[in-house]
Structure formats: structure tokens, C-alpha cells
Motif scaffolding. Sequence first.
Motif, mmCIF file in Angstrom:
data_model
loop_
_atom_site.group_PDB
_atom_site.id
_atom_site.type_symbol
_atom_site.label_atom_id
_atom_site.label_comp_id
_atom_site.label_asym_id
_atom_site.label_seq_id
_atom_site.Cartn_x
_atom_site.Cartn_y
_atom_site.Cartn_z
ATOM 1 N N SER A 13 0.829 -1.208 0.000
ATOM 2 C CA SER A 13 0.000 0.000 0.000
ATOM 3 C C SER A 13 0.862 1.256 0.000
ATOM 4 O O SER A 13 0.496 2.283 -0.594
ATOM 5 C CB SER A 13 -0.940 0.007 1.209
ATOM 6 N N MET A 14 2.036 1.198 0.645
ATOM 7 C CA MET A 14 2.937 2.342 0.631
ATOM 8 C C MET A 14 3.557 2.515 -0.753
ATOM 9 O O MET A 14 3.712 3.643 -1.233
ATOM 10 C CB MET A 14 4.025 2.182 1.700
ATOM 11 N N LEU A 149 1.321 4.509 8.818
ATOM 12 C CA LEU A 149 1.140 5.191 7.537
ATOM 13 C C LEU A 149 0.622 4.264 6.445
ATOM 14 O O LEU A 149 0.468 4.686 5.299
ATOM 15 C CB LEU A 149 2.468 5.808 7.077
ATOM 16 N N ALA A 150 0.374 3.010 6.788
ATOM 17 C CA ALA A 150 -0.004 2.028 5.773
ATOM 18 C C ALA A 150 -1.254 2.437 5.002
ATOM 19 O O ALA A 150 -1.390 2.143 3.816
ATOM 20 C CB ALA A 150 -0.213 0.653 6.418
ATOM 21 N N GLU A 151 -2.179 3.140 5.665
ATOM 22 C CA GLU A 151 -3.417 3.575 5.003
ATOM 23 C C GLU A 151 -3.461 5.084 4.804
ATOM 24 O O GLU A 151 -4.526 5.661 4.614
ATOM 25 C CB GLU A 151 -4.623 3.104 5.820
ATOM 26 N N GLY A 152 -2.301 5.742 4.859
ATOM 27 C CA GLY A 152 -2.248 7.184 4.671
ATOM 28 C C GLY A 152 -1.801 7.902 5.929
ATOM 29 O O GLY A 152 -1.703 7.302 7.015
ATOM 30 N N ALA A 178 8.539 8.360 3.081
ATOM 31 C CA ALA A 178 7.829 8.244 1.805
ATOM 32 C C ALA A 178 6.324 8.131 1.995
ATOM 33 O O ALA A 178 5.564 8.441 1.082
ATOM 34 C CB ALA A 178 8.350 7.026 1.036
ATOM 35 N N GLY A 179 5.880 7.712 3.172
ATOM 36 C CA GLY A 179 4.460 7.535 3.410
ATOM 37 C C GLY A 179 3.727 8.791 3.819
ATOM 38 O O GLY A 179 2.558 8.727 4.210
ATOM 39 N N LEU A 180 4.385 9.950 3.739
ATOM 40 C CA LEU A 180 3.789 11.201 4.206
ATOM 41 C C LEU A 180 3.324 12.118 3.072
ATOM 42 O O LEU A 180 2.975 13.268 3.310
ATOM 43 C CB LEU A 180 4.792 11.963 5.083
#
Length: 225
Positions: A13-14, A149-152, A178-180
Motif C-alpha cells: 500500500s505504501m 502510515l499504511a493507510e495514509g 515516503a508515506g507522508l
Amino acid sequence: MKLMVINPNTTTSMTDAVVAAARTVARPDTTIVGGTPADGVAGVESHYEEAWGALGVIDQVRKGEEQGIDGYVVACFGDTGVPAARELANGPVVGMTEAALMTAALIAHRFTIVTLPRRTIAHSERVVQALGLGHRCTVRAVDVPVADLAEGSAHLAEVFAAEARREPDAEALILGCAGLTDLVGPLTARLGMPVIDGVTAAVPMVEGLIAQGLTASRVNTWRHP
């Protein structure tokens, strides 16, 4: 041209999120594909996990070379595996951390990174020092696991804003993961300053290097292994 955005962890997801962000800034004729290791760790939050992530980056570059990839973005703050990837890839490799820092240096005199979790401050500082920007950049962190952060990351906007405000002299903010990427808009509005995502900073750099016919020098440091 065809670019691969490599996520050094195994959280697909990321990968999907960073690929979507990369496509928003890529040229119309650029194809963006994602690279996710089949084996490794779900998030890079320690030196141990970073070693696994670097192996994942190497594996994805090997596959990318077989697929005719022209250039690579490594989507992990701290630029996990970037030196090894440069040795292996024929095309240019840009880490999101160095891309974000170089972008910030062009538009702000002083800037700050807010990363996560706190134990990864050393990963960010390593790149800051390597680029000689320690006199212009400070590194801060919030103690939030990468798994959150997996879902945002929209739910963390105020947490990051509060941490950024602890640097009153900062003129730009670099998002330290990177997830931000979905915090760029909310934090720009809250802070009234440029907010930089390393992946979207890196994509045009890779495109520019390819357009100039440039890749890592093979004179010494980044010779092919």
C-alpha cells in the motif's frame, strides 16, 4: 522514459501511494512503475531493518535492469541502499532524501526535516551531513511507527505541524518518510511555508539526468561491481 520507484519495505500500500505521487509530477511520456521487495521488513525503522531494505533495493534494481528501466527513485528516508543501487544500475539513481534536501536548499535558507520514528533521526542526519547541509538543516521527529502510515498519513497533520513549529527559523519543511506524501497540502496550509516530499522532488531530477544523458560516474566510487 521508464522509471521505477522502489519502496525498500514490503508494504504494497505504501508502494502504491508513492507511485501515485510520482505520477503527479512525471512528464506525460514517462512511465512510472513501483518496486516492492518480496522479502524483507514491513517498515524501515532501525539500522537492522535498513540492512534488509538495502537488499530489497538491490533486488528491485536487478529486476529493473532486466525490464529496461531507465532510472530509479529510492523511496525511503535515509536513502536506503542508494550507493549500492548506483553501482548496479546503468541509469541514474536518486534517493528521496538527497532530492528533498537539494530542493530545499534552492528555495529556503534554513529548513527542517520532520521524520519518524525518533530512532531514525540518525538516518536523516547521515544524508544531511553527507551533503554538507548541517548548518542549514535541523532534523526533528515524532514517535509514530511507519506502520501507522499504511493507510495514509492525513490523521497526523497536526502532529507534524506542531513538531515543525518547534523550529521557528525554518523556512521550509521536508517530510521525512515516503508515506507522508498526502501531508503536503495540509501542512502547506497550516504552516504557510513550502513543504517538500522527497519522492516528487526526485522524479524530475531523474528525468533531467536521463534527458542530459547522465548517470553515476564510473571513474571510481560507483563503478559497476
